[in-house]
Design a protein around this motif. Structure first.
Motif, short mmCIF file in Angstrom:
data_model
loop_
_atom_site.label_atom_id
_atom_site.label_comp_id
_atom_site.label_asym_id
_atom_site.label_seq_id
_atom_site.Cartn_x
_atom_site.Cartn_y
_atom_site.Cartn_z
N ALA A 183 -47.25 -64.29 -21.59
CA ALA A 183 -46.16 -64.80 -20.76
C ALA A 183 -44.89 -65.03 -21.56
CB ALA A 183 -46.58 -66.10 -20.08
N LEU A 184 -45.02 -65.15 -22.88
CA LEU A 184 -43.87 -65.42 -23.74
C LEU A 184 -43.24 -64.14 -24.29
CD1 LEU A 184 -45.38 -68.41 -25.78
CD2 LEU A 184 -44.18 -68.46 -23.57
N LEU A 185 -44.04 -63.09 -24.40
CA LEU A 185 -43.55 -61.84 -24.98
C LEU A 185 -42.31 -61.29 -24.27
CD1 LEU A 185 -46.98 -60.06 -25.66
CD2 LEU A 185 -45.36 -60.85 -27.39
N PRO A 186 -42.29 -61.22 -22.92
CA PRO A 186 -41.10 -60.64 -22.27
C PRO A 186 -39.84 -61.45 -22.51
CG PRO A 186 -42.63 -61.53 -20.63
CD PRO A 186 -43.34 -61.52 -21.93
N LEU A 187 -39.95 -62.75 -22.68
CA LEU A 187 -38.78 -63.58 -22.94
C LEU A 187 -38.18 -63.26 -24.30
CD1 LEU A 187 -40.31 -66.94 -21.72
CD2 LEU A 187 -38.59 -65.59 -20.52
N ILE A 188 -39.02 -63.17 -25.31
CA ILE A 188 -38.53 -62.87 -26.66
C ILE A 188 -37.99 -61.46 -26.73
CG2 ILE A 188 -39.24 -62.61 -29.07
CD1 ILE A 188 -41.24 -64.89 -28.58
N GLU A 189 -38.68 -60.53 -26.07
CA GLU A 189 -38.23 -59.14 -26.10
C GLU A 189 -36.88 -58.98 -25.39
OE1 GLU A 189 -40.43 -54.88 -25.87
OE2 GLU A 189 -40.98 -56.34 -24.35
N CYS A 190 -36.66 -59.76 -24.33
CA CYS A 190 -35.43 -59.65 -23.55
C CYS A 190 -34.22 -60.23 -24.27
CB CYS A 190 -35.62 -60.34 -22.19
SG CYS A 190 -34.18 -60.29 -21.11
N PHE A 191 -34.40 -61.38 -24.93
CA PHE A 191 -33.26 -62.14 -25.44
C PHE A 191 -33.08 -62.06 -26.95
CE2 PHE A 191 -34.32 -64.26 -21.39
CZ PHE A 191 -33.11 -64.06 -20.75
N THR A 192 -33.86 -61.21 -27.62
CA THR A 192 -33.70 -61.03 -29.06
C THR A 192 -33.82 -59.57 -29.42
OG1 THR A 192 -36.07 -61.23 -29.60
CG2 THR A 192 -34.81 -63.28 -29.47
N ARG A 193 -33.50 -59.29 -30.70
CA ARG A 193 -33.69 -57.96 -31.27
C ARG A 193 -34.62 -58.07 -32.47
NH1 ARG A 193 -27.46 -56.56 -32.23
NH2 ARG A 193 -27.65 -58.70 -33.02
N PRO A 194 -35.24 -56.98 -32.90
CA PRO A 194 -36.10 -57.04 -34.09
C PRO A 194 -35.35 -57.64 -35.27
CG PRO A 194 -36.41 -54.95 -32.97
CD PRO A 194 -35.27 -55.65 -32.25
N SER A 212 -49.77 -75.08 -30.99
CA SER A 212 -50.73 -74.21 -31.68
C SER A 212 -50.11 -72.90 -32.13
CB SER A 212 -51.93 -73.93 -30.78
OG SER A 212 -51.51 -73.23 -29.61
N GLY A 213 -48.80 -72.70 -31.87
CA GLY A 213 -48.11 -71.53 -32.42
C GLY A 213 -48.00 -70.33 -31.51
N SER A 214 -48.12 -70.51 -30.18
CA SER A 214 -48.06 -69.36 -29.27
C SER A 214 -46.73 -68.63 -29.34
CB SER A 214 -48.33 -69.80 -27.83
OG SER A 214 -49.65 -70.27 -27.68
N THR A 215 -45.61 -69.39 -29.35
CA THR A 215 -44.28 -68.76 -29.46
C THR A 215 -44.17 -67.97 -30.75
OG1 THR A 215 -43.15 -70.41 -28.10
CG2 THR A 215 -41.81 -69.23 -29.70
N LEU A 216 -44.68 -68.54 -31.81
CA LEU A 216 -44.57 -67.90 -33.13
C LEU A 216 -45.40 -66.62 -33.17
CD1 LEU A 216 -44.83 -71.11 -35.35
CD2 LEU A 216 -42.87 -70.22 -34.06
N GLU A 217 -46.59 -66.66 -32.56
CA GLU A 217 -47.41 -65.45 -32.51
C GLU A 217 -46.71 -64.36 -31.71
OE1 GLU A 217 -51.65 -63.80 -30.72
OE2 GLU A 217 -51.53 -65.89 -31.41
N ALA A 218 -46.10 -64.73 -30.59
CA ALA A 218 -45.39 -63.73 -29.78
C ALA A 218 -44.24 -63.12 -30.57
CB ALA A 218 -44.87 -64.39 -28.50
N ALA A 219 -43.50 -63.94 -31.30
CA ALA A 219 -42.39 -63.44 -32.11
C ALA A 219 -42.91 -62.49 -33.20
CB ALA A 219 -41.63 -64.60 -32.74
N GLN A 220 -44.00 -62.87 -33.83
CA GLN A 220 -44.58 -62.03 -34.88
C GLN A 220 -45.01 -60.68 -34.31
OE1 GLN A 220 -45.02 -62.59 -38.16
NE2 GLN A 220 -46.31 -60.83 -38.60
N GLN A 221 -45.63 -60.69 -33.15
CA GLN A 221 -46.08 -59.44 -32.54
C GLN A 221 -44.93 -58.48 -32.26
OE1 GLN A 221 -48.64 -59.68 -29.13
NE2 GLN A 221 -50.00 -61.21 -30.04
N LEU A 222 -43.75 -59.04 -31.96
CA LEU A 222 -42.59 -58.22 -31.60
C LEU A 222 -41.68 -57.90 -32.78
CD1 LEU A 222 -41.70 -59.93 -28.21
CD2 LEU A 222 -42.60 -57.62 -28.52
N GLY A 223 -42.09 -58.26 -33.98
CA GLY A 223 -41.29 -57.94 -35.16
C GLY A 223 -40.08 -58.83 -35.34
N ARG A 224 -40.15 -60.05 -34.79
CA ARG A 224 -39.10 -61.04 -35.00
C ARG A 224 -39.51 -62.01 -36.10
NH1 ARG A 224 -38.52 -57.32 -30.98
NH2 ARG A 224 -36.93 -57.91 -29.43
#
Length: 220
Positions: free
Chosen positions: A160-171, A182-194
């Protein structure tokens, strides 16, 4: 006087996020995605609670610091407690954020049931100054899978967090979560190369998030 240092990356700090953010440089974060306490005296079915969910004393100073360290033209997505929206809205606007959107996270289950069956979470999209809309806006309703809350009493699902990070940031952009749990936002950012940066008050949750991100790093 707080001495500011270069804002770190790919680090999780354990401690009070207000004091921690005061050490970061102004305008050094590209995007903030956070799930702060809802100020609802939360207690899960298993008895777990959330630190600082029993008071609003942290609310204004925390968002003041978030606004300070977010880059001009940057976005912040903040979850909030619907029955305390007046307190959250006051804190966001007092900090200088503009409200530019609202998000609903649709559940396939009810987290509680009283007057209604509560089958969604919600967040506001906040902007600092003049912002450029994303090239491909995402829907304002996002599916929200059940995590089982195994790692945290209010654990958010990474999908649920991945599309937000992908939309509003760049690698390569820096994503901050000052209530990282527990780090869900951080894991999503890591997965997307942020790049990512987290702060967590609770020692046990800090340890959980640290192990989680270390495991991702080792698996990469």
């Amino acid at each position: 006087m707080t001495i500011q240092t270069r804002t770190p990356r790919n680090t999780i700090f354990q401690g009070d996020c207000i004091d921690t953010m005061r050490r970061f440089e102004r305008g050094s974060v590209d995007f903030i995605l956070t799930d702060p306490p809802y100020i609802t005296h939360y207690r899960g079915r298993d008895g777990r609670t959330v630190a600082n969910d029993d008071n609003a004393g942290w609310l204004r100073p925390a968002f003041n610091q978030m606004h300070r360290i977010l880059k001009p033209g940057g976005f912040c997505v903040s979850f909030y407690g619907w029955n305390k929206v007046d307190l959250f809205m006051d804190a966001w606007r007092s900090a200088g954020f503009r409200v530019v959107g609202h998000l609903v996270f649709r559940k396939q289950y009810a987290s509680s049931s009283r007057f209604l069956r509560y089958e969604h979470e919600q967040a506001y999209l906040l902007a600092k100054g003049e912002v450029t809309p994303p090239a491909n806006p995402i829907p304002d309703v996002i599916d929200f899978a059940y995590t089982g809350n195994r790692l945290h009493p209010t654990q958010k699902p990474v999908p649920a967090l991945l599309p937000l990070i992908e939309c509003f940031t760049r690698p390569g952009d820096l994503v901050l979560d000052p209530f990282c749990g527990s780090g869900s936002t951080l894991e999503a950012a890591q997965q997307l190369g942020r790049e990512w940066l987290g702060v967590e008050l609770d020692e046990l949750h800090h340890a959980t998030a640290s192990r989680r991100l270390q495991s991702l790093h080792e698996a990469a």
